[in-house]
Design a protein around this motif. Structure first.
Motif, PDB file in Angstrom:
ATOM      1  N   PHE A 292      43.039  41.036 -19.902  1.00  0.00           N
ATOM      2  CA  PHE A 292      42.903  41.366 -21.315  1.00  0.00           C
ATOM      3  C   PHE A 292      43.538  42.713 -21.623  1.00  0.00           C
ATOM      4  O   PHE A 292      43.318  43.691 -20.893  1.00  0.00           O
ATOM      5  CB  PHE A 292      41.421  41.455 -21.721  1.00  0.00           C
ATOM      6  CG  PHE A 292      40.656  40.170 -21.608  1.00  0.00           C
ATOM      7  CD1 PHE A 292      40.418  39.376 -22.725  1.00  0.00           C
ATOM      8  CD2 PHE A 292      40.150  39.746 -20.385  1.00  0.00           C
ATOM      9  CE1 PHE A 292      39.688  38.205 -22.629  1.00  0.00           C
ATOM     10  CE2 PHE A 292      39.423  38.574 -20.267  1.00  0.00           C
ATOM     11  CZ  PHE A 292      39.196  37.795 -21.399  1.00  0.00           C
ATOM     12  N   GLU A 293      44.302  42.761 -22.707  1.00  0.00           N
ATOM     13  CA  GLU A 293      44.716  44.020 -23.312  1.00  0.00           C
ATOM     14  C   GLU A 293      44.098  44.016 -24.706  1.00  0.00           C
ATOM     15  O   GLU A 293      44.610  43.384 -25.633  1.00  0.00           O
ATOM     16  CB  GLU A 293      46.229  44.146 -23.355  1.00  0.00           C
ATOM     17  CG  GLU A 293      46.848  44.300 -21.965  1.00  0.00           C
ATOM     18  CD  GLU A 293      48.332  44.592 -21.966  1.00  0.00           C
ATOM     19  OE1 GLU A 293      48.940  44.566 -23.074  1.00  0.00           O
ATOM     20  OE2 GLU A 293      48.892  44.854 -20.890  1.00  0.00           O
TER      21      GLU A 293
ATOM     22  N   THR B 262      40.924  48.451 -24.285  1.00  0.00           N
ATOM     23  CA  THR B 262      41.222  48.780 -22.892  1.00  0.00           C
ATOM     24  C   THR B 262      41.981  47.635 -22.235  1.00  0.00           C
ATOM     25  O   THR B 262      42.160  46.566 -22.817  1.00  0.00           O
ATOM     26  CB  THR B 262      39.913  49.061 -22.129  1.00  0.00           C
ATOM     27  OG1 THR B 262      40.223  49.568 -20.845  1.00  0.00           O
ATOM     28  CG2 THR B 262      39.088  47.810 -21.972  1.00  0.00           C
ATOM     29  N   HIS B 263      42.405  47.836 -20.984  1.00  0.00           N
ATOM     30  CA  HIS B 263      43.090  46.827 -20.191  1.00  0.00           C
ATOM     31  C   HIS B 263      42.241  46.524 -18.960  1.00  0.00           C
ATOM     32  O   HIS B 263      41.901  47.436 -18.200  1.00  0.00           O
ATOM     33  CB  HIS B 263      44.469  47.328 -19.743  1.00  0.00           C
ATOM     34  CG  HIS B 263      45.403  47.639 -20.874  1.00  0.00           C
ATOM     35  ND1 HIS B 263      46.669  48.141 -20.674  1.00  0.00           N
ATOM     36  CD2 HIS B 263      45.269  47.495 -22.223  1.00  0.00           C
ATOM     37  CE1 HIS B 263      47.269  48.320 -21.836  1.00  0.00           C
ATOM     38  NE2 HIS B 263      46.435  47.935 -22.793  1.00  0.00           N
ATOM     39  N   PHE B 264      41.921  45.256 -18.757  1.00  0.00           N
ATOM     40  CA  PHE B 264      41.071  44.909 -17.619  1.00  0.00           C
ATOM     41  C   PHE B 264      41.285  43.449 -17.229  1.00  0.00           C
ATOM     42  O   PHE B 264      41.816  42.648 -18.002  1.00  0.00           O
ATOM     43  CB  PHE B 264      39.592  45.151 -17.937  1.00  0.00           C
ATOM     44  CG  PHE B 264      39.052  44.308 -19.063  1.00  0.00           C
ATOM     45  CD1 PHE B 264      38.300  43.174 -18.804  1.00  0.00           C
ATOM     46  CD2 PHE B 264      39.294  44.650 -20.386  1.00  0.00           C
ATOM     47  CE1 PHE B 264      37.804  42.395 -19.834  1.00  0.00           C
ATOM     48  CE2 PHE B 264      38.803  43.881 -21.424  1.00  0.00           C
ATOM     49  CZ  PHE B 264      38.054  42.751 -21.154  1.00  0.00           C
TER      50      PHE B 264
ATOM     51  N   GLU C  78      42.601  50.628 -17.475  1.00  0.00           N
ATOM     52  CA  GLU C  78      42.543  51.838 -18.296  1.00  0.00           C
ATOM     53  C   GLU C  78      41.480  51.667 -19.372  1.00  0.00           C
ATOM     54  O   GLU C  78      41.112  50.548 -19.735  1.00  0.00           O
ATOM     55  CB  GLU C  78      43.899  52.145 -18.933  1.00  0.00           C
ATOM     56  CG  GLU C  78      44.387  51.118 -19.936  1.00  0.00           C
ATOM     57  CD  GLU C  78      45.691  51.527 -20.601  1.00  0.00           C
ATOM     58  OE1 GLU C  78      45.703  51.671 -21.833  1.00  0.00           O
ATOM     59  OE2 GLU C  78      46.693  51.688 -19.884  1.00  0.00           O
ATOM     60  N   GLY C  79      40.955  52.800 -19.881  1.00  0.00           N
ATOM     61  CA  GLY C  79      39.931  52.744 -20.912  1.00  0.00           C
ATOM     62  C   GLY C  79      38.537  52.869 -20.322  1.00  0.00           C
ATOM     63  O   GLY C  79      38.327  53.462 -19.264  1.00  0.00           O
TER      64      GLY C  79
ATOM     65  N   LYS D 243      34.808  52.861 -14.166  1.00  0.00           N
ATOM     66  CA  LYS D 243      35.880  53.849 -14.111  1.00  0.00           C
ATOM     67  C   LYS D 243      37.223  53.120 -13.980  1.00  0.00           C
ATOM     68  O   LYS D 243      37.293  52.056 -13.363  1.00  0.00           O
ATOM     69  CB  LYS D 243      35.687  54.762 -12.893  1.00  0.00           C
ATOM     70  CG  LYS D 243      34.349  55.456 -12.810  1.00  0.00           C
ATOM     71  CD  LYS D 243      34.246  56.206 -11.493  1.00  0.00           C
ATOM     72  CE  LYS D 243      32.871  56.834 -11.314  1.00  0.00           C
ATOM     73  NZ  LYS D 243      32.755  57.523 -10.008  1.00  0.00           N
ATOM     74  N   PRO D 244      38.301  53.681 -14.523  1.00  0.00           N
ATOM     75  CA  PRO D 244      39.624  53.080 -14.324  1.00  0.00           C
ATOM     76  C   PRO D 244      39.965  52.996 -12.839  1.00  0.00           C
ATOM     77  O   PRO D 244      39.593  53.868 -12.044  1.00  0.00           O
ATOM     78  CB  PRO D 244      40.569  54.039 -15.061  1.00  0.00           C
ATOM     79  CG  PRO D 244      39.712  54.675 -16.099  1.00  0.00           C
ATOM     80  CD  PRO D 244      38.356  54.831 -15.458  1.00  0.00           C
TER      81      PRO D 244
END
Length: 379
Positions: free
Chosen positions: A218-219, A241-243, A260-261, A278-279
């Motif tokens: 996901f972005e 965020t990106h995950f 990130e995020g 945490k990233p």
């Protein structure tokens, strides 16, 4: 590119001596292969193929089990040459009969592609296939347009007016041997892996919530309304965020990895356990006990599927073959698998036979493939 130029660059790369410009040249050569553009068959003579394979094998060495801790391009170069050659990919240690069993069957199994099923709120089912790459409108109703753009992504466009018949839950499903991308009404971009599904209410103004089965990256578009991803074991809350989320039901764990995020994760069977991620870390939840823990992530390995590769670091053979079975839409005889760990990196765009050959070279197992079933035999 001339033969000697290619060999010189390959030598330098395998020895870790290439410049950025030279690696870009090799990358362009790889991109030409990946997009199936015309390549001069007279260039890829049998002598050239064998010469390059010899260089790659010399670079790899003769270690057991963790043999393939080698750089990305070596795997891709081997995959390119295997796919282009159509000739015997011979290693001295292989048993010739076993090779023929694989080549005569698994070489006909092609990798997965962009395909999915879209289920609309009104019950209509739409097939999404990469064969039709032209942008076109899938649905147009008052206040809602669903399009497939030129990149093959599904795009939702919500107008000011809303039609209650069009709004509601949509589900996009990828089969075994499929993957797809969708841009949700809020602008969130989702990459869906094989044998996965994403269900969402397209009215994102009130709530941005999706339910995932399988794996997706996901972005998330930044909005004031939180974006929530729910699977069978976790609830993940974010603003932007990106995950990556891996929640296959046939795996022992569900895993969320943050690139990130900021992400907050709650175990569904234990609301008191909330983890602020945490990233570059992953939260892994046991699918039986529901216990979660956070640890540093191997981002390259976790994100390899999205970037078109298989990448496994010291993983059980059963875990590797489950991923392979989803992508190639084949079955695996798990009863015959030894409890062996592998490290492997190879392109997802090669045939099944190429992947099995790599695994055979990597560890003490040979493979047979027949009637859409992979069988492993310990040497």
């Amino acid at each position: 590119m001339r033969k000697q130029e290619f060999l010189t660059l390959l030598d330098k790369y395998l020895n870790g001596e290439t410049s950025i410009e030279e690696e870009e040249l090799l990358s362009k050569f790889h991109a030409t292969y990946r997009h199936h553009e015309h390549l001069d068959d007279s260039f890829f003579t049998e002598d050239l193929r064998l010469e390059i394979l010899s260089k790659i094998e010399n670079r790899i060495g003769t270690h057991q089990v963790k043999l393939y801790k080698w750089r990305h391009w070596a795997a891709i170069a081997a995959a390119i040459l295997i796919t282009l050659s159509g000739i015997t990919y011979y290693y001295q240690r292989w048993n010739e009969t076993t090779y023929q069993q694989i080549a005569n069957n698994a070489e006909n199994v092609l990798p997965g592609k962009n395909k999915a099923i879209l289920r609309l709120a009104n019950g209509k089912v739409i097939s999404l296939d990469e064969a039709d790459i032209h942008a076109h409108t899938i649905l147009r109703e008052q206040g809602l347009t669903i399009q497939r753009n030129k990149s093959g992504q599904l795009v939702y466009i919500i107008g000011n007016e809303q039609n209650t018949n069009a709004m509601g839950n949509n589900t996009i499903e990828t089969p075994r041997g499929g993957q797809y991308q969708v841009i949700l009404p809020d602008g969130t971009h989702v990459w869906l892996n094989s044998e996965s599904s994403l269900t969402y209410n397209i009215d994102f103004k009130k709530q941005r919530k999706v339910h995932l089965k399988g794996e997706a990256y996901f972005e998330v578009a930044k909005k004031t309304v939180p974006f929530i991803v729910q699977n069978e074991m976790q609830e993940i809350r974010i603003l932007g965020t990106h995950f990556n989320v891996n929640s296959y039901q046939d795996e022992a764990y569900s895993q969320t990895t943050l690139l990130e995020g900021q992400v907050e994760i709650s175990a569904l069977n234990n609301k008191n356990q909330t983890i602020l991620m945490k990233p570059n870390f992953s939260v892994t939840t046991n699918n039986t006990s529901g216990i979660s823990k956070q640890s540093e992530a191997d981002i390259a390995a976790i994100m390899a599927w999205k970037n078109g590769d298989f990448h496994f670091e010291d993983q059980k053979l059963s875990t590797i073959l489950r991923a392979i079975s989803r992508w190639y839409n084949v079955q695996v005889d798990y009863n015959s698998l030894p409890n062996t760990h592998y490290t492997l990196q190879i392109s997802k765009h090669v045939r099944l036979s190429d992947v099995l050959k790599m695994l055979e070279k990597t560890g003490p197992v040979t493979f047979q493939y027949n009637e859409q079933m992979i069988h492993a035999v310990k040497q």
